[in-house]
Design a protein around this motif. Structure first.
Motif, mmCIF file in Angstrom:
data_model
loop_
_atom_site.group_PDB
_atom_site.id
_atom_site.type_symbol
_atom_site.label_atom_id
_atom_site.label_comp_id
_atom_site.label_asym_id
_atom_site.label_seq_id
_atom_site.Cartn_x
_atom_site.Cartn_y
_atom_site.Cartn_z
ATOM 1 N N THR A 72 0.847 -1.199 0.000
ATOM 2 C CA THR A 72 0.000 0.000 0.000
ATOM 3 C C THR A 72 0.877 1.240 0.000
ATOM 4 N N PRO A 73 0.966 1.955 -1.118
ATOM 5 C CA PRO A 73 1.734 3.198 -1.136
ATOM 6 C C PRO A 73 1.052 4.280 -0.289
ATOM 7 N N LYS A 74 1.825 4.978 0.528
ATOM 8 C CA LYS A 74 1.334 6.113 1.304
ATOM 9 C C LYS A 74 2.383 7.222 1.231
ATOM 10 N N PRO A 75 2.487 7.864 0.062
ATOM 11 C CA PRO A 75 3.576 8.824 -0.155
ATOM 12 C C PRO A 75 3.549 10.019 0.783
ATOM 13 N N GLY A 76 2.386 10.342 1.367
ATOM 14 C CA GLY A 76 2.308 11.474 2.288
ATOM 15 C C GLY A 76 2.584 11.132 3.732
ATOM 16 N N THR A 77 2.948 9.894 4.018
ATOM 17 C CA THR A 77 3.144 9.455 5.397
ATOM 18 C C THR A 77 4.619 9.453 5.788
ATOM 19 N N ILE A 78 4.899 10.026 6.951
ATOM 20 C CA ILE A 78 6.216 9.925 7.580
ATOM 21 C C ILE A 78 6.154 8.750 8.544
ATOM 22 N N HIS A 79 7.171 7.913 8.568
ATOM 23 C CA HIS A 79 7.165 6.880 9.589
ATOM 24 C C HIS A 79 8.586 6.578 10.025
ATOM 25 N N GLY A 80 8.705 5.896 11.158
ATOM 26 C CA GLY A 80 10.015 5.578 11.680
ATOM 27 C C GLY A 80 9.974 5.186 13.134
ATOM 28 N N TRP A 81 11.114 5.285 13.779
ATOM 29 C CA TRP A 81 11.250 4.923 15.176
ATOM 30 C C TRP A 81 11.991 6.032 15.918
ATOM 31 N N GLU A 82 11.545 6.329 17.108
ATOM 32 C CA GLU A 82 12.151 7.381 17.914
ATOM 33 C C GLU A 82 13.567 7.011 18.350
ATOM 34 N N LYS A 83 14.400 7.994 18.468
ATOM 35 C CA LYS A 83 15.715 7.809 19.059
ATOM 36 C C LYS A 83 15.564 7.506 20.540
ATOM 37 N N GLY A 84 16.311 6.552 21.041
ATOM 38 C CA GLY A 84 16.272 6.212 22.463
ATOM 39 C C GLY A 84 17.669 6.178 23.038
ATOM 40 N N THR A 85 17.778 5.752 24.273
ATOM 41 C CA THR A 85 19.105 5.691 24.890
ATOM 42 C C THR A 85 19.995 4.634 24.247
ATOM 43 N N GLN A 86 19.372 3.632 23.587
ATOM 44 C CA GLN A 86 20.146 2.543 22.992
ATOM 45 C C GLN A 86 20.016 2.469 21.469
ATOM 46 N N VAL A 87 19.109 3.229 20.885
ATOM 47 C CA VAL A 87 18.892 3.135 19.440
ATOM 48 C C VAL A 87 19.004 4.517 18.809
ATOM 49 N N PRO A 88 19.477 4.590 17.535
ATOM 50 C CA PRO A 88 19.707 5.884 16.904
ATOM 51 C C PRO A 88 18.454 6.566 16.391
ATOM 52 N N GLY A 89 17.401 5.787 16.133
ATOM 53 C CA GLY A 89 16.190 6.354 15.555
ATOM 54 C C GLY A 89 16.326 6.565 14.060
ATOM 55 N N ILE A 90 15.180 6.632 13.369
ATOM 56 C CA ILE A 90 15.181 6.856 11.917
ATOM 57 C C ILE A 90 13.825 7.423 11.523
ATOM 58 N N ARG A 91 13.814 8.292 10.494
ATOM 59 C CA ARG A 91 12.593 8.865 9.925
ATOM 60 C C ARG A 91 12.596 8.605 8.431
ATOM 61 N N MET A 92 11.447 8.217 7.883
ATOM 62 C CA MET A 92 11.344 7.947 6.459
ATOM 63 C C MET A 92 10.113 8.629 5.875
ATOM 64 N N VAL A 93 10.260 9.132 4.647
ATOM 65 C CA VAL A 93 9.148 9.736 3.918
ATOM 66 C C VAL A 93 8.886 8.901 2.668
ATOM 67 N N ALA A 94 7.867 9.311 1.880
ATOM 68 C CA ALA A 94 7.490 8.549 0.678
ATOM 69 C C ALA A 94 7.317 7.072 1.044
ATOM 70 N N SER A 95 6.421 6.803 1.976
ATOM 71 C CA SER A 95 6.302 5.485 2.597
ATOM 72 C C SER A 95 5.403 4.534 1.813
ATOM 73 N N ALA A 96 5.603 3.253 2.051
ATOM 74 C CA ALA A 96 4.700 2.199 1.583
ATOM 75 C C ALA A 96 4.749 1.074 2.608
ATOM 76 N N PHE A 97 3.663 0.279 2.672
ATOM 77 C CA PHE A 97 3.566 -0.749 3.701
ATOM 78 C C PHE A 97 2.971 -2.036 3.138
ATOM 79 N N VAL A 98 3.217 -3.147 3.835
ATOM 80 C CA VAL A 98 2.672 -4.435 3.430
ATOM 81 C C VAL A 98 2.217 -5.193 4.669
ATOM 82 N N GLY A 99 1.130 -5.939 4.522
ATOM 83 C CA GLY A 99 0.682 -6.846 5.567
ATOM 84 C C GLY A 99 0.029 -6.187 6.756
ATOM 85 N N ASP A 100 -0.851 -5.214 6.530
ATOM 86 C CA ASP A 100 -1.552 -4.580 7.643
ATOM 87 C C ASP A 100 -2.396 -5.603 8.408
#
Length: 311
Positions: free
Chosen positions: A134-162
């Motif tokens: 499922t393309p969702k080009p207007g969606t930002i998604h990712g994971w927050e930065k934490g004490t142990q992880v760097p975090g990441i943000r992505m644009v122009a998103s698409a997803f599979v297996g909802d």
């Protein structure tokens, strides 16, 4: 794969931050409260963004503006012209996304028969995904930065297996998106992007780091700019193995293609569980990555999509 879309107390989980309260104040670039930066195509200089109308945290504003200003300048200027929380618990959480569709929206034709195109930033770049995604080009998604992880943000998103996992209707098998990497050399940029994604997505944000990540050697590739010029790129794949969670999956595959675009790279990242039908295997992830390209201006088409979908 069983790892995306879990509650914080269960396992590493997917964060979809399309204008969701609590996710660092993030908004999608096409929401009513966000004024996108206007990049200088001839001289890439980060513009001063206008503050969003919707209240958000100071850290969220800094993160959002910095991300979009940098990615917008790099991706648009280079691709077009080059070559002329839920908060604190032990693991990340999932969110039901609020999806905004930009109006008007720029689309680009797919280059793979039977697949769908996901166009980003005014159609300047695009990549293709299989028909069950499922393309969702207007969606930002990712994971927050934490004490142990760097975090990441992505644009122009698409997803599979909802909703693939009966125990969690918000679960997803995998997804994809374009992320800004402040590294110029393609192999190093791909390595950084895959580390950011694999570590952030498959580990609790505050530790412990339980996922075993095995990266393959970088492989050379090419990226075609909108002008038709080809520039060097690099592909890196990594297998991720985690302790089993409530949905039972343990293995995932992550892939990144990073092109050489100057001082930084706009890298495409794809991730998918390997233990659940419907996801993308190694061959399909490589195929998605190799469709990433700049789009000639003549191939960009502006459409007026239906009203925004909220869910």
């Amino acid at each position: 794969m069983g790892l995306f879309g879990k509650k914080r107390g269960d396992s590493p989980g997917y964060e979809d931050n399309a204008a969701l309260d609590g996710f660092g104040g993030y908004q999608p670039s096409d929401s009513s409260g966000y004024t996108p930066p206007v990049p200088e195509l001839a001289a890439p200089v980060e513009p001063e963004p206008q503050p969003a109308k919707q209240p958000m945290s100071r850290s969220g504003r800094r993160a959002m503006y910095g991300f979009f200003a940098t990615l917008g300048v790099i991706a648009v200027a280079t691709l077009a012209n080059n070559g002329s929380d839920r908060s604190s618990s032990s693991t990340p959480t999932s969110r039901t996304p609020i999806v905004y569709t930009p109006s008007p929206q720029v689309v680009a034709p797919p280059v793979t028969d039977g697949w769908q195109s996901v166009a980003g930033k005014d159609g300047v770049y695009a990549y293709d995904v299989p028909p069950n995604w499922t393309p969702k080009p207007g969606t930002i998604h990712g994971w927050e930065k934490g004490t142990q992880v760097p975090g990441i943000r992505m644009v122009a998103s698409a997803f599979v297996g909802d909703g693939y996992c009966p125990q969690d209707k918000e679960s997803r098998i995998g997804g994809s998106g374009v992320t800004n990497v402040k590294v110029s050399e393609p192999s190093a940029a791909a390595q950084k992007a895959i580390d950011d994604l694999a570590v952030s997505a498959y580990n609790p944000e505050n530790g412990p780091l339980t996922a075993k990540i095995t990266k393959e050697p970088a492989q050379p590739a090419e990226f075609t700019l909108g002008t038709g010029k080809k520039v060097p790129a690099s592909i890196v794949l990594a297998e991720v193995v985690t302790p089993p969670g409530p949905c039972g999956a343990r293995r995932a595959l992550v892939g990144v293609l990073a092109p050489e675009l100057g001082e930084a790279s706009a890298a495409l990242a794809v991730y998918s569980g390997q233990d659940t039908p419907g996801g993308a295997d190694r061959e399909q992830i490589l195929k998605i990555l190799k469709t990433y390209r700049g789009v000639p201006e003549a191939d960009r088409k502006t459409i007026t999509p239906p009203p925004s979908t909220l869910r």
